[in-house]
Scaffold this active site. Structure first.
Site, short mmCIF file in Angstrom:
data_model
loop_
_atom_site.label_atom_id
_atom_site.label_comp_id
_atom_site.label_asym_id
_atom_site.label_seq_id
_atom_site.Cartn_x
_atom_site.Cartn_y
_atom_site.Cartn_z
N LYS A 11 1.89 -17.91 -39.25
CA LYS A 11 2.67 -17.04 -38.39
C LYS A 11 1.80 -15.62 -38.19
O LYS A 11 1.07 -15.53 -39.01
CB LYS A 11 4.16 -17.04 -38.64
N TYR A 51 11.63 -22.18 -29.70
CA TYR A 51 12.57 -22.06 -30.42
C TYR A 51 13.95 -22.05 -29.58
O TYR A 51 14.82 -21.45 -29.97
CB TYR A 51 12.41 -20.59 -31.09
N ASN A 114 8.39 -14.86 -42.30
CA ASN A 114 8.02 -15.75 -43.14
C ASN A 114 6.78 -16.59 -43.43
O ASN A 114 6.84 -17.74 -43.99
CB ASN A 114 9.23 -16.63 -43.20
N HIS A 117 5.50 -21.91 -40.57
CA HIS A 117 6.56 -22.95 -39.94
C HIS A 117 6.02 -24.26 -40.16
O HIS A 117 4.77 -24.62 -40.27
CB HIS A 117 6.62 -22.57 -38.40
N GLU A 128 7.29 -30.78 -31.01
CA GLU A 128 6.60 -29.49 -31.34
C GLU A 128 4.96 -29.47 -31.26
O GLU A 128 4.31 -28.95 -30.46
CB GLU A 128 6.85 -28.86 -32.83
P1 IDP Z 1 12.78 -22.81 -40.58
O1 IDP Z 1 11.59 -21.99 -39.85
O2 IDP Z 1 12.84 -22.63 -42.16
O3 IDP Z 1 12.84 -24.25 -39.86
P2 IDP Z 1 14.94 -22.09 -38.68
O4 IDP Z 1 16.42 -21.81 -39.02
O5 IDP Z 1 14.47 -23.07 -37.80
O6 IDP Z 1 13.99 -21.88 -40.03
O7 IDP Z 1 14.68 -20.70 -37.99
C1 IDP Z 1 13.42 -20.37 -37.32
C2 IDP Z 1 12.75 -19.04 -37.68
O8 IDP Z 1 13.78 -18.23 -37.23
C3 IDP Z 1 12.76 -18.88 -39.32
O9 IDP Z 1 11.73 -19.41 -39.75
C4 IDP Z 1 12.76 -17.24 -39.19
O10 IDP Z 1 11.54 -16.82 -38.97
C5 IDP Z 1 13.76 -16.87 -37.98
N1 IDP Z 1 15.15 -17.02 -38.38
C6 IDP Z 1 16.03 -17.80 -38.85
N2 IDP Z 1 17.15 -17.24 -39.28
C7 IDP Z 1 17.16 -16.13 -39.25
C8 IDP Z 1 18.00 -14.79 -39.69
O11 IDP Z 1 19.06 -14.96 -39.99
N3 IDP Z 1 17.34 -13.61 -39.37
C9 IDP Z 1 16.27 -13.33 -39.07
N4 IDP Z 1 15.34 -14.36 -38.59
C10 IDP Z 1 15.71 -15.68 -38.81
#
Ligand code: IDP
Length: 141
Positions: A11, A51, A114, A117, A128
């Site tokens: 990312k 997304y 984070n 992905h 994807e």
């Molecule tokens: P993942 O990436 O671990 O599969 P997902 O729930 O699919 O998690 O969420 C996609 C991305 O959206 C996350 O990697 C993160 O960057 C962002 N994200 C998810 N939940 C939150 C939140 O509660 N606050 C801020 N960003 C979030």
């Protein structure tokens, strides 16, 4: 166990901090073969489509802003049990909850920034991968 392909993104926060090599070294050490890879910048429509399942959630707008904010690396990773294996070395979405030694625990800045992905299922991986790669761009034996 079956050989699978999963989809990975390094990312914007990780690319900006020169962590492409660090993450790729972890992937290769864990036994993944990188069978496709590109450095790109997502458009707004790419990010909204990618997304789509999160549309309507409070973090959706900031997520799209962040994912389009700079270059990313998109990859197809191949290994036995690749989908689950990558989720394990990636760690929990929130780096504060991620296990020690995982990519997100060791490298991520925050829950929204984070670092990487990984697809959460084989069907997500197929969808994807198709968002970013033609079959002819995937170098799988
Ligand atoms: P993942 O990436 O671990 O599969 P997902 O729930 O699919 O998690 O969420 C996609 C991305 O959206 C996350 O990697 C993160 O960057 C962002 N994200 C998810 N939940 C939150 C939140 O509660 N606050 C801020 N960003 C979030």
């Amino acid at each position: 166990m079956a050989i699978e392909q999963t989809f990975s993104i390094i990312k914007p926060d990780a690319v900006a901090r020169n962590l492409i090599g660090t993450i790729n070294a972890r992937l290769e050490a864990a036994g993944f073969q990188i069978v496709a890879m590109k450095l790109i910048q997502m458009s707004r429509s790419d990010a909204e489509n990618f997304y789509g399942e999160h549309q309507g959630k409070p973090f959706f707008g900031p997520l799209v802003e962040y994912m389009t904010s700079g270059p990313i690396v998109v990859q197809v990773l191949q290994a036995e049990n690749a989908v689950l294996k990558y989720r394990e070395i990636l760690g929990a979405t929130n780096p504060e909850n991620a296990a020690a030694g995982t990519i997100r625990h060791d490298l991520a800045e925050s829950m929204s920034r984070n670092s990487a992905h990984g697809s959460d299922s084989l069907s997500s991986a197929a969808r994807e991968i198709g968002c970013f790669f033609e079959q002819s761009e995937i170098f799988s034996k």
